[in-house]
Design an enzyme around this catalytic site. Sequence first.
Site: not given
Length: 395
Positions: A67, A104, A313, A317-318
């Site tokens: 990240s 991202c 994560h 994550m977007g």
Amino acid sequence: MSNAPQLRIPATYMRGGTSKGVFFRREDLPERAREPGPARDALLMRVIGSPDPYGKHTDGMGGATSSTSKCVIIAKASLPDHDVDYLYGQVSIDSAFVDWSGNCGNLSAAVGPFAIANGLVDPARVPENGICTVRIWQANIGKTIVAQVPVVDGQVQETGDFELDGVTFPAAEIVLEFLDPADEGEGGGAMFPTGNLVDELDVPGVGALKATMITAGIPTVFVNAADLGYDGTELQPAINEDRSALAKLEAIRVAGALRMGLIQAPEDAVTRQHTPKVAFVAPAKDYVASSGKRIAAGDIDLNVRALSMGKLHHAMMGTASVAIATAAAVPGTLVNLAAGGGGREAVRFGHPSGTLRVGAAVAQVDGQWTATKAVMSRSARVLMEGAVRVPADSF
């Protein structure tokens, strides 16, 4: 002994969503690093502090997690009806590699604010007070992102009361629309590259697993948590401290990449670490998030856990959130079934840090599913601005 001077390169350190990275204007990069190639990759690795065998990024701007090992290059738009080009590099932590194969989604939230603050958006289009619409060309995957950025007194509004699980402090809300999010250029040329909503995926050393493989947002392989012996409420330690679990999930990623046509041989996965993602889904269930916040099953539609660069994560994550939203909207996918089935324009899912609501618009055209857009809210903030220093002989 080398005593090369350090170069001073203008840069901005920004948080976007639950990620952070070093942002550059393309014109500010040394000339030999403005184009794709070894020089650019070497520069960005030195900025982040990779490769680092200690896995700490002590001698760079990276945070030693997927990240926080990111770089972004922004330039004036190369296409009409767009404001900026946005190029994203995921920097490997312990190997000499920058992955340019995907976007991202979290840092996408910081692109609009950066573009406005750096004069890359026509000043005539920036209101004194209100919302500035920034049209972004995501150059890695060739897609358009529309960011709705709040502006106060002619400046980007960064503070506010919008809370995003996985981010400690509240900030101003930025709404992102990912237009036509499926990457039809990869795999089989469709949102579901295998042509199926659910496949039997043969994974060496693991066996056959049901899987939904989709290219919306980012190529993603969804499997059922129960098939892996999980219930979907796992936090990072349960996965990241289990080497056998990480090896199993990487095997699933490689098998999925092969089945989706993203790589031609298993060994190719080493040079494509950023994509595809692997996520496991499960019906809604109570759990306690990493912050200590209690998440009630009645407040979510399903639980999802996803891996990025080989580790679970800390939030979501977007781009994987776009994949979740899109898959959830298509009846019959594993994501949709975990959420209870039926038609769904939006879902709220649980992740290790809390919850997130995402939506997508999908339709069937000539027997194939397509997505017109996916929508989510994020926030962004400048953490530091000025210049980064790198030894002149490092690239």
